[in-house]
Design a protein around this motif. Structure first.
Motif, PDB file in Angstrom:
ATOM      1  N   VAL A  84       0.775  -1.197   0.045  1.00  0.00           N
ATOM      2  CA  VAL A  84      -0.033   0.240   0.002  1.00  0.00           C
ATOM      3  C   VAL A  84       0.922   1.233  -0.049  1.00  0.00           C
ATOM      4  CG1 VAL A  84      -1.752   1.299   1.416  1.00  0.00           C
ATOM      5  CG2 VAL A  84      -2.077  -1.036   1.236  1.00  0.00           C
ATOM      6  N   PHE A  85       2.014   1.205   0.686  1.00  0.00           N
ATOM      7  CA  PHE A  85       2.841   2.478   1.000  1.00  0.00           C
ATOM      8  C   PHE A  85       3.775   2.614  -0.276  1.00  0.00           C
ATOM      9  CE2 PHE A  85       1.010   1.886   4.982  1.00  0.00           C
ATOM     10  CZ  PHE A  85       0.668   3.442   5.350  1.00  0.00           C
ATOM     11  N   PHE A  86       4.493   1.519  -0.950  1.00  0.00           N
ATOM     12  CA  PHE A  86       5.613   1.374  -1.704  1.00  0.00           C
ATOM     13  C   PHE A  86       5.406   0.943  -3.103  1.00  0.00           C
ATOM     14  CE2 PHE A  86       7.288   1.514   2.610  1.00  0.00           C
ATOM     15  CZ  PHE A  86       8.143   2.300   2.803  1.00  0.00           C
ATOM     16  N   GLY A  87       4.196   0.300  -3.173  1.00  0.00           N
ATOM     17  CA  GLY A  87       3.907  -0.353  -4.430  1.00  0.00           C
ATOM     18  C   GLY A  87       3.997   0.469  -5.806  1.00  0.00           C
ATOM     19  N   ARG A  88       3.427   1.935  -5.579  1.00  0.00           N
ATOM     20  CA  ARG A  88       3.519   2.405  -6.949  1.00  0.00           C
ATOM     21  C   ARG A  88       4.660   3.381  -7.298  1.00  0.00           C
ATOM     22  NH1 ARG A  88       2.812   8.148  -5.655  1.00  0.00           N
ATOM     23  NH2 ARG A  88       2.783   8.623  -3.497  1.00  0.00           N
ATOM     24  N   TYR A  89       5.772   3.025  -6.393  1.00  0.00           N
ATOM     25  CA  TYR A  89       7.235   3.594  -6.999  1.00  0.00           C
ATOM     26  C   TYR A  89       7.912   2.701  -7.864  1.00  0.00           C
ATOM     27  CZ  TYR A  89       6.188   6.674  -2.900  1.00  0.00           C
ATOM     28  OH  TYR A  89       5.934   7.864  -1.924  1.00  0.00           O
ATOM     29  N   THR A  90       8.861   3.431  -8.472  1.00  0.00           N
ATOM     30  CA  THR A  90       9.614   2.543  -9.322  1.00  0.00           C
ATOM     31  C   THR A  90      10.278   1.325  -8.650  1.00  0.00           C
ATOM     32  OG1 THR A  90      10.025   4.385 -10.909  1.00  0.00           O
ATOM     33  CG2 THR A  90      11.646   2.781 -10.869  1.00  0.00           C
ATOM     34  N   GLY A  91      10.372   0.256  -8.860  1.00  0.00           N
ATOM     35  CA  GLY A  91      10.724  -0.812  -8.406  1.00  0.00           C
ATOM     36  C   GLY A  91      10.127  -1.105  -7.058  1.00  0.00           C
ATOM     37  N   TYR A 131      10.123  -8.806 -13.468  1.00  0.00           N
ATOM     38  CA  TYR A 131      11.340  -8.465 -12.765  1.00  0.00           C
ATOM     39  C   TYR A 131      12.361  -9.613 -13.115  1.00  0.00           C
ATOM     40  CZ  TYR A 131       9.719  -4.793  -9.705  1.00  0.00           C
ATOM     41  OH  TYR A 131       9.305  -3.483  -9.119  1.00  0.00           O
ATOM     42  N   ASN A 132      13.802  -9.348 -13.429  1.00  0.00           N
ATOM     43  CA  ASN A 132      14.703 -10.202 -13.531  1.00  0.00           C
ATOM     44  C   ASN A 132      14.678 -11.133 -12.346  1.00  0.00           C
ATOM     45  OD1 ASN A 132      17.925 -10.822 -13.115  1.00  0.00           O
ATOM     46  ND2 ASN A 132      17.507 -10.961 -15.211  1.00  0.00           N
ATOM     47  N   LYS A 133      15.062 -12.589 -12.693  1.00  0.00           N
ATOM     48  CA  LYS A 133      14.650 -13.527 -11.419  1.00  0.00           C
ATOM     49  C   LYS A 133      16.156 -13.217 -10.664  1.00  0.00           C
ATOM     50  CE  LYS A 133      13.056 -17.481 -11.940  1.00  0.00           C
ATOM     51  NZ  LYS A 133      12.828 -18.774 -12.437  1.00  0.00           N
ATOM     52  N   GLY A 134      17.285 -13.243 -11.259  1.00  0.00           N
ATOM     53  CA  GLY A 134      18.466 -12.925 -10.503  1.00  0.00           C
ATOM     54  C   GLY A 134      18.318 -11.852  -9.527  1.00  0.00           C
ATOM     55  N   TYR A 135      17.942 -10.636  -9.961  1.00  0.00           N
ATOM     56  CA  TYR A 135      17.805  -9.267  -9.416  1.00  0.00           C
ATOM     57  C   TYR A 135      16.853  -9.547  -8.211  1.00  0.00           C
ATOM     58  CZ  TYR A 135      15.781  -4.662  -8.293  1.00  0.00           C
ATOM     59  OH  TYR A 135      15.334  -3.738  -7.781  1.00  0.00           O
ATOM     60  N   LYS A 195      16.741   1.942 -13.693  1.00  0.00           N
ATOM     61  CA  LYS A 195      17.594   1.666 -14.975  1.00  0.00           C
ATOM     62  C   LYS A 195      16.938   0.473 -15.860  1.00  0.00           C
ATOM     63  CE  LYS A 195      22.062   0.010 -16.306  1.00  0.00           C
ATOM     64  NZ  LYS A 195      23.627  -0.894 -15.940  1.00  0.00           N
ATOM     65  N   GLU A 196      16.327  -0.457 -15.232  1.00  0.00           N
ATOM     66  CA  GLU A 196      15.717  -1.464 -15.812  1.00  0.00           C
ATOM     67  C   GLU A 196      14.262  -1.393 -16.475  1.00  0.00           C
ATOM     68  OE1 GLU A 196      17.442  -4.141 -17.045  1.00  0.00           O
ATOM     69  OE2 GLU A 196      19.301  -3.860 -15.965  1.00  0.00           O
ATOM     70  N   ASN A 197      13.799  -0.248 -15.910  1.00  0.00           N
ATOM     71  CA  ASN A 197      12.534   0.294 -15.887  1.00  0.00           C
ATOM     72  C   ASN A 197      11.427  -0.605 -15.265  1.00  0.00           C
ATOM     73  OD1 ASN A 197      10.504   2.038 -16.885  1.00  0.00           O
ATOM     74  ND2 ASN A 197      10.099   0.778 -18.979  1.00  0.00           N
ATOM     75  N   TYR A 198      11.781  -0.970 -14.055  1.00  0.00           N
ATOM     76  CA  TYR A 198      10.712  -1.860 -13.405  1.00  0.00           C
ATOM     77  C   TYR A 198       9.802  -0.726 -12.748  1.00  0.00           C
ATOM     78  CZ  TYR A 198      13.899  -5.755 -13.815  1.00  0.00           C
ATOM     79  OH  TYR A 198      14.837  -6.652 -14.230  1.00  0.00           O
ATOM     80  N   ILE A 199       8.679  -0.697 -13.566  1.00  0.00           N
ATOM     81  CA  ILE A 199       7.612   0.370 -13.035  1.00  0.00           C
ATOM     82  C   ILE A 199       6.770  -0.029 -11.743  1.00  0.00           C
ATOM     83  CG2 ILE A 199       7.552   1.635 -15.167  1.00  0.00           C
ATOM     84  CD1 ILE A 199       4.865   0.290 -15.621  1.00  0.00           C
ATOM     85  N   GLY A 200       6.217   0.798 -11.089  1.00  0.00           N
ATOM     86  CA  GLY A 200       5.285   0.413  -9.896  1.00  0.00           C
ATOM     87  C   GLY A 200       3.861  -0.021 -10.425  1.00  0.00           C
TER      88      GLY A 200
END
Length: 426
Positions: A84-91, A131-135, A195-200
Motif C-alpha cells: 500500500v505504501f511502496f507499491g506505486r514507486y519505481t521498483g 522482474y529479472n529473477k536474479g535481481y 535503470k531496468e524500467n521496473y515500474i510500480g
C-alpha cells in the motif's frame, strides 16, 4: 604443533564436506587425544557446560517464534501493508520486499528464515511483473540478511554470551545499523529498477485504504513491539521475551488468523527442533575448540602479532573486516562467532574499540557472508525458493553486496551509529 593440528584437521574435515559441528568436534578431539593439551573429559564437559546457559535458551525460542509467525500469516499481512505504501514507486515490489524483511527481521532473528518466509510470497509476484529473477532473489537474499542485524538476532545472542557483554545492549546497538543498511539497500534497488524500467503499480491507495492495511497488519506490527519493548523496558529478559514470542505467534496464527493448523504446526515444530539442534551442536563443539585455543594462548599471541603490525585502529579494523569477510564466505555464522570472538576481541580491546561496537561490526560482516559465494546460505535458500540457478542469483546479488560492504565501512568507522542509542538504556 597443536595449533597446526587443530586448524589443519578442521580445514581438512571442511574440505571433505563434513558438517561444521562435526568438523569442530572431530578436530578438537583429534588434537586432545594426540597432544594431551587438555584431558579427554573436557569433551563431554564442554558439550554440556556450553549449552548450560539461561541466555542461550533464547535461541530455540526465537527460532520457533519466527517459524510460527512466518507460517501463521504475519508475513503476508506485512507484505500487504508495505504494498500500500511502496507499491506505486519505481521498483515498488523490490522496495516492498526490503521493507517487509526489515519488519520480519524484528520477529524472526534469522536471515534464512526471513528469506524463506518473504520469498515464498513475494517472488511469484515479482516474476509476474517481469522482474529479472536474479535481481529479485539477490535483493531478497540481501534484505534477508537483515534478520541477523536488526534485533532480536540469534547471532547477537551468541556473540553476547561469547564476549560476555549484555544481550540487551547488543540488541539496542543493532537498531540504527540495521535501519541504515535497509535504507542503503532500498536506494540500490530503486536505482537498479529505474535503470531496468521496473515500474510500480498504477493503483493509487486512499488514506482510508492505507489505514485499513495498517489495521489488518496490527498484530504483525505488535509482535516486535511486545518482544523488543519488553526487553528494553526491563519487563522481561531476552530469553523470557523469546518464550513470549512463541506464545504470541501460536495464538495469533492458530486462533486469530487461523493459518496454522495441526499439520503445519507439526512441520513448524520439526523444522525448529532440527535448526535448534544444529545450533546447539555447533555451540557445544565450538566451545571445546575454543577451550584448546585458550589453553594454548593462541588468541593472545595472534592479538600481539596484529598489534605489532600496526597500532592504528583504522588499519586494524580494516584488516579484521577483510578477515571476517573472507571467513564469512566459507564458515557458518554461529561457528565463526564462537571461534573468532576469543581471538579477535583481545585485539580490538587493545586499540580501544568498544566490545559492543565490535560485535555489530562482526555481525554485519557475517551477514554479508550470507550473500557471498560459495557458501552464502541466503543465496541457496533464495535460489531454492525462487527456483533459480545459483549462478543467476550470484550475478543479481552483486550490486546489493557492494552496497552492504559500503555500509559496513560506514558502521565500522562511525561508532556512534552503533553506540548512540546505548546512552538511553541502563
Amino acid at each position: 604443533m597443536v595449533t597446526f593440528l587443530l586448524f589443519g584437521s578442521f580445514l581438512f574435515f571442511l574440505l571433505l564436506s563434513v558438517p561444521i559441528a562435526v568438523s569442530l568436534g572431530l578436530s578438537a578431539a583429534l588434537t586432545i587425544f594426540y597432544s594431551g593439551v587438555v584431558k579427554p573429559s573436557a569433551i563431554p564437559q564442554g558439550l554440556v557446560t556450553a549449552i548450560d546457559s539461561f541466555p542461550l535458551m533464547a535461541v530455540p525460542f526465537f527460532i520457533l517464534a519466527g517459524n510460527l509467525m512466518g507460517h501463521g500469516g504475519l508475513s503476508k499481512r506485512l507484505l500487504d501493508m508495505a504494498n500500500v505504501f511502496f507499491g506505486r514507486y519505481t521498483g515498488g515490489l523490490a522496495l516492498i520486499g526490503i521493507v517487509t524483511c526489515m519488519f520480519f527481521a524484528a520477529i524472526s532473528g534469522s536471515g534464512p528464515a526471513t528469506v524463506a518466509a518473504i520469498g515464498g510470497l513475494l517472488l511469484p509476484a515479482m516474476a509476474k511483473a517481469n522482474y529479472n529473477k536474479g535481481y529479485s532473489i539477490g535483493m531478497l537474499a540481501s534484505a534477508g540478511s537483515l534478520g541477523i542485524i536488526i534485533p532480536p538476532s540469534i547471532p547477537m545472542i551468541i556473540y553476547a554470551v561469547s564476549a560476555n557483554v549484555s544481550i540487551m545492549q547488543m540488541f539496542v546497538a543493532g537498531i540504527i545499523p540495521g535501519l541504515f543498511i535497509g535504507v542503503v539497500l532500498m536506494i540500490v534497488a530503486y536505482l537498479k529498477a529505474k535503470k531496468e524500467n521496473y515500474i510500480g503499480t498504477t493503483e493509487k491507495f486512499s488514506w482510508h485504504q492505507k489505514w485499513q492495511a495498517i489495521w489488518d497488519a496490527k498484530l504483525a506490527l505488535l509482535a516486535p513491539i511486545i518482544i523488543l519493548g519488553g526487553i528494553y523496558g526491563g519487563v522481561f529478559t531476552p530469553t523470557e521475551a523469546a518464550a513470549i514470542g512463541v506464545i504470541y505467534g501460536f495464538l495469533v496464527g492458530f486462533f486469530v488468523y487461523k493459518e496454522l493448523n495441526l499439520v503445519s504446526l507439526y512441520k513448524v515444530l520439526v523444522d525448529s527442533a532440527l535448526t535448534s539442534a544444529t545450533i546447539i551442536l555447533i555451540v557445544g563443539t565450538a566451545t571445546i575448540f575454543g577451550r584448546i585455543l585458550a589453553v594454548e594462548r593462541i588468541p593472545f599471541e595472534i592479538a600481539d602479532y596484529i598489534v605489532q603490525l600496526s597500532d592504528n585502529p583504522v588499519i586494524i579494523l580494516l584488516l579484521i573486516n577483510l578477515l571476517l569477510l573472507f571467513v564469512g564466505m566459507f564458515m557458518e555464522t554461529l561457528a565463526a562467532i564462537i571461534i573468532l570472538v576469543p581471538i579477535l576481541l583481545p585485539v580490538v580491546l587493545k586499540v580501544g574499540v568498544d566490545p559492543v561496537h565490535f560485535g555489530i561490526i562482526m555481525i554485519v560482516n557475517l551477514a554479508i557472508g550470507m550473500i557471498s559465494p560459495p557458501v552464502g546460505v541466503n543465496l541457496f535458500v533464495g535460489s531454492r525458493v525462487g527456483n533459480a540457478r545459483l549462478e543467476e542469483v550470484t550475478i543479481g546479488v552483486l550490486p546489493f553486496l557492494l552496497a552492504m560492504i559500503f555500509a559496513l565501512l560506514v558502521i565500522t568507522y562511525i561508532p556512534s551509529l552503533s553506540l548512540f542509542l546505548l546512552k538511553f538504556v541502563a
